[in-house]
Design a protein around this motif. Structure first.
Motif, mmCIF file in Angstrom:
data_model
loop_
_atom_site.group_PDB
_atom_site.id
_atom_site.type_symbol
_atom_site.label_atom_id
_atom_site.label_comp_id
_atom_site.label_asym_id
_atom_site.label_seq_id
_atom_site.Cartn_x
_atom_site.Cartn_y
_atom_site.Cartn_z
ATOM 1 N N UNK A 1 37.523 31.979 43.415
ATOM 2 C CA UNK A 1 37.692 33.043 42.431
ATOM 3 C C UNK A 1 38.920 33.890 42.759
ATOM 4 N N UNK A 2 39.504 34.521 41.733
ATOM 5 C CA UNK A 2 40.652 35.411 41.932
ATOM 6 C C UNK A 2 40.495 36.645 41.048
ATOM 7 N N UNK A 3 41.124 37.735 41.491
ATOM 8 C CA UNK A 3 41.303 38.903 40.638
ATOM 9 C C UNK A 3 42.644 38.761 39.915
ATOM 10 N N UNK B 1 37.255 34.332 30.972
ATOM 11 C CA UNK B 1 35.857 33.964 30.712
ATOM 12 C C UNK B 1 34.894 35.073 31.126
ATOM 13 N N UNK B 2 35.382 36.059 31.904
ATOM 14 C CA UNK B 2 34.493 37.134 32.367
ATOM 15 C C UNK B 2 34.761 38.458 31.661
ATOM 16 N N UNK B 3 35.793 38.521 30.830
ATOM 17 C CA UNK B 3 36.066 39.767 30.118
ATOM 18 C C UNK B 3 37.494 39.835 29.617
ATOM 19 N N UNK B 4 37.785 40.898 28.861
ATOM 20 C CA UNK B 4 39.109 41.147 28.306
ATOM 21 C C UNK B 4 39.665 42.424 28.927
ATOM 22 N N UNK C 1 40.977 42.645 36.750
ATOM 23 C CA UNK C 1 39.829 41.923 36.196
ATOM 24 C C UNK C 1 38.695 41.836 37.198
ATOM 25 N N UNK C 2 37.521 41.492 36.703
ATOM 26 C CA UNK C 2 36.469 41.035 37.592
ATOM 27 C C UNK C 2 36.889 39.671 38.144
ATOM 28 N N UNK D 1 40.449 28.816 32.042
ATOM 29 C CA UNK D 1 41.595 29.154 31.210
ATOM 30 C C UNK D 1 41.607 30.649 30.895
ATOM 31 N N UNK D 2 42.793 31.244 30.933
ATOM 32 C CA UNK D 2 42.987 32.631 30.515
ATOM 33 C C UNK D 2 44.121 32.649 29.507
ATOM 34 N N UNK D 3 44.184 33.713 28.709
ATOM 35 C CA UNK D 3 45.262 33.813 27.733
ATOM 36 C C UNK D 3 45.769 35.243 27.639
ATOM 37 N N UNK D 4 47.025 35.371 27.192
ATOM 38 C CA UNK D 4 47.645 36.671 26.923
ATOM 39 C C UNK D 4 48.065 36.691 25.467
#
Length: 297
Positions: free
Chosen positions: A235-237, A256-259, A266-267, A274-277
Motif C-alpha cells: 500500500x502507498x499514501x 479505490x479508497x476515496x477522492x 490519501x488513505x 488504478x487511480x485517475x486525475x
C-alpha cells in the motif's frame, strides 16, 4: 353547468398537452429536443493551422479590432490533422482587460468553452467564477513547458470541422488582437485510457509523476506498483499537488479508497490499483499552467 364545462375544457387541454409531450419524447428517444445552435453572421472566415510542431510557434492568422462594448464573430475551419489538441487563442496588442474568448459548437445556445485568461479556460458554467491572477508577461514567460497561451485561449481534443468563435470586448475602448487557431501534439504523455494506464514504480520516498489537464475532458490514469519487500509493500499514501500556484483550475485524485483534492494525503491505496486525475468542474489550461504532480509515500 358552466363550471362543469370549464373543468372539462381544461381537462381536454391538459390531455392534448400530455399527448403532444409524449409524442415529442418518443420521437426524441425520451428527451426534449435542444434548440440547435444557429450560426451567426460572421465577420471573418479563417482556416486554422492544422498542425504546429513543438519547436515551432503558431502563426498569427489575422489581426482583429473589436470595438468598445461590442463583439466579433469568426468561423474557423480545422482540416484533417494528426494533432491531439486544437487551440483558439487571441493575443491582445495592448491590454487584455475586458476581453473574453468563447467557442461555440453545434450542441446548444451557449458557449461551450470560455477564457478570459492566458492560464485558464473551461466550460461556460465553470468560468463564471474562475479568473487568473497571473497577468504580467514576466510571470507567464517564467513558466517552462512547450506550450503556453499569451492571451485568452481555449482548447479541446482535435477534430476537423468548423468552430464559431466570439470575441467580446467589455471595455470602454476598442481592443486589437492577433488571432491564432492551430493543432498541436499533447505535451502530457500520461495515459488517457483506463485500459492502458501509465505505470509508476515506487522505489523511494516521494516518488512522483507529472501530468497536465490540457482540455476540459482530459482524464489521466495511473497505476503505482510497489516492491515485493520494503516500506511500500502492498500500500502507498498518495498526494496530489499543483505545479503552478497561480493556476485556479481544479484537480482531484480519484482512488479505490476515496477522492482527494490538492494537498490532501490519501488513505492507504493498494499498490497495483488504478487511480485517475481529472478536473471536477470542467476547468483546464495549457500544459505550462495546468501541470500537477502525484507523490507516493
Amino acid at each position: 353547468m358552466l363550471i362543469v364545462m370549464e373543468v372539462s375544457m381544461s381537462s381536454i387541454r391538459m390531455l392534448i398537452a400530455a399527448v403532444v409531450l409524449s409524442a415529442l419524447l418518443v420521437a426524441c428517444g425520451g428527451t426534449i429536443p435542444i434548440t440547435p445552435f444557429v450560426p451567426p453572421d460572421v465577420d471573418f472566415v479563417i482556416g486554422a493551422q492544422a498542425f504546429v510542431p513543438e519547436a515551432q510557434q503558431p502563426d498569427a492568422l489575422r489581426t482583429i479590432t473589436v470595438p468598445a462594448r461590442d463583439e466579433v464573430w469568426v468561423r474557423v475551419t480545422f482540416g484533417s490533422s494528426d494533432a491531439d489538441h486544437r487551440f483558439v487563442e487571441i493575443v491582445p496588442t495592448d491590454s487584455s482587460s475586458g476581453l473574453q474568448l468563447e467557442t461555440w459548437g453545434q450542441r446548444g445556445r451557449r458557449a461551450e468553452l470560455v477564457s478570459r485568461s492566458p492560464l485558464l479556460f473551461g466550460t461556460a458554467t465553470a468560468m463564471r467564477a474562475a479568473t487568473s491572477t497571473v497577468e504580467s508577461q514576466a510571470e507567464r514567460s517564467s513558466l517552462s513547458s512547450p506550450w503556453k497561451c499569451f492571451g485568452p485561449c481555449v482548447a479541446e481534443r482535435y477534430q476537423s470541422g468548423d468552430v464559431y468563435v466570439r470575441i467580446a470586448n467589455a471595455a470602454s475602448s476598442s481592443r486589437t488582437v492577433r488571432f491564432y487557431a492551430y493543432g498541436i501534439e499533447a505535451w502530457d504523455t500520461s495515459s488517457s485510457t483506463p485500459s492502458d494506464p501509465t505505470t509508476i514504480h515506487v522505489t523511494a520516498p516521494d516518488t512522483g509523476v507529472s501530468g497536465a489537464i490540457e482540455t476540459v475532458d482530459d482524464v489521466d490514469y495511473f497505476v503505482f506498483t510497489c516492491p515485493s519487500t520494503g516500506p511500500w509493500f502492498g500500500e502507498v499514501y498518495l498526494e496530489l499537488e499543483r505545479s503552478v500556484d497561480a493556476y485556479l483550475g481544479q484537480f482531484e485524485l480519484v482512488t479505490v479508497v476515496g477522492t482527494y483534492g490538492v494537498g490532501e494525503v490519501s488513505d492507504l491505496v493498494p499498490c497495483g490499483s488504478s487511480v485517475l486525475v481529472r478536473s471536477p468542474n470542467g476547468t483546464a489550461g495549457p500544459s505550462d499552467a495546468s501541470r500537477y504532480v502525484i507523490y507516493a509515500n
